[in-house]
Enzyme design. Sequence first.
Site, PDB file in Angstrom:
ATOM      1  CG  ASN A   1      -1.936   1.119   1.195  1.00 44.11           C
ATOM      2  OD1 ASN A   1      -2.107   1.795   0.179  1.00 44.11           O
ATOM      3  ND2 ASN A   1      -2.594   1.340   2.326  1.00 44.11           N
TER       4      ASN A   1
ATOM      5  CE  LYS B   1      -0.825   5.446   4.173  1.00 44.45           C
ATOM      6  NZ  LYS B   1      -1.145   4.404   3.174  1.00 44.45           N
TER       7      LYS B   1
ATOM      8  CG  PHE C   1      -3.266   5.981   8.873  1.00 45.49           C
ATOM      9  CD1 PHE C   1      -2.739   5.620  10.103  1.00 45.49           C
ATOM     10  CD2 PHE C   1      -4.608   5.733   8.622  1.00 45.49           C
ATOM     11  CE1 PHE C   1      -3.523   5.002  11.067  1.00 45.49           C
ATOM     12  CE2 PHE C   1      -5.400   5.106   9.573  1.00 45.49           C
ATOM     13  CZ  PHE C   1      -4.856   4.736  10.799  1.00 45.49           C
TER      14      PHE C   1
ATOM     15  CG  ASP D   1      -5.906   8.843   7.792  1.00 45.70           C
ATOM     16  OD1 ASP D   1      -4.836   9.423   7.556  1.00 45.70           O
ATOM     17  OD2 ASP D   1      -6.360   7.953   7.040  1.00 45.70           O
TER      18      ASP D   1
ATOM     19  CD1 TRP E   1      -6.685   8.532   1.725  1.00 46.54           C
ATOM     20  CD2 TRP E   1      -8.683   7.662   1.199  1.00 46.54           C
ATOM     21  NE1 TRP E   1      -6.514   7.733   0.624  1.00 46.54           N
ATOM     22  CE2 TRP E   1      -7.723   7.184   0.278  1.00 46.54           C
ATOM     23  CE3 TRP E   1     -10.008   7.242   1.071  1.00 46.54           C
ATOM     24  CZ2 TRP E   1      -8.047   6.313  -0.757  1.00 46.54           C
ATOM     25  CZ3 TRP E   1     -10.345   6.379   0.030  1.00 46.54           C
ATOM     26  CH2 TRP E   1      -9.373   5.918  -0.863  1.00 46.54           C
TER      27      TRP E   1
ATOM     28  CG  ASP F   1      -1.826   9.720   2.501  1.00 42.03           C
ATOM     29  OD1 ASP F   1      -2.012  10.890   2.885  1.00 42.03           O
ATOM     30  OD2 ASP F   1      -2.753   8.982   2.130  1.00 42.03           O
TER      31      ASP F   1
ATOM     32  CD  GLN G   1     -10.409   9.276  -2.669  1.00 40.18           C
ATOM     33  OE1 GLN G   1     -10.212   8.907  -3.819  1.00 40.18           O
ATOM     34  NE2 GLN G   1      -9.429   9.440  -1.795  1.00 40.18           N
TER      35      GLN G   1
END
Length: 321
Positions: free
Chosen positions: A72, A197, A227, A296, A300, A229, A304
């Site tokens: 991932n 992460k 996490f 998170d 996330w 990123d 989108q």
Amino acid sequence: MTPEPGWLERVREGCASVAAQARLVSIDAAALDRFAERLASSAERAANDGSSLRVGDSETTVAFVLTFNAVNFGSGWHPHLVKVPGRSGSVTIMTRLRERFRTMGPFTAQELQVLTPRDCASVFGQPFAPPVDALMTLFSRALGDLGTLLVTEYDGSYTALVEAAGGSTESMVDLLLAMPLFRDVATYRGRDVPILKRAQIVPADLARALDGEGWGSFAGLDRLTIFADNLVPHVLRLEGVLVFDPALVRSIEAGELIGAGSEAEVEIRAVAVEAAERLVARLQARGCHLPAWELDHLLWHMGQDARYKAVPRHRARNPYY
């Protein structure tokens, strides 16, 4: 003698230290307060379910979560992937792996050990050509590391690895760090700064996928950080919570790669962790319990939306996100 803090506390301490010294990324306190107020007053929450992580029975789901999180990463290569139509790089990798699990079942630990870079290209539906061949080489290494860990320590069993954590979030993170590509620890001005992460997301994903039961039951999930990123910090920047140096913004929006482990990259991720910690505290003060791992998930899913995707986010090539 004071015991050494655990990994999760070290993530918080290290990221707070970076935020206190950062030159290229800062936190806008007023914007953070406004964003916290908006989140606290909004009835909207991203569905915190793990349906996308469930494949077959619970044992197969554990294998899927561990295998997927071994690979991932690769956001720095994602613009070059052959994607599932309308899907992101990460979702493409997940989708191709789900297809493999549904048709052939989980990889055995021994199969993971011998997967070649070309095998990975085949599994994930990618051409074995630059620059994606470099990512497939890392995937091969990461899956091989998982297979070797399972064979040498857990009799080839995915569930035995999870059981070894004893239902402790911190222990699950610690066990995963036996694999080198999970050791997401940066160096910033002479100090080690763990961000971790992928190691952190594993217990969260297991909890989501298994509804917090059985192999998905973990104490201490609220101790996880976000996490970090390249998408969650991007959302925080576009919301005004994070402020980037103008030259850094120009570089990102020109599509230039940021050096893995560079000062800019470490600051983007570490300051995002610290900003999220402050958001969690502000939300708590407003009577809204939204721990970092769920925050998170919310951020996330916000990322989108087309308005976030319309603006380039930072890209770096490493095995950590």
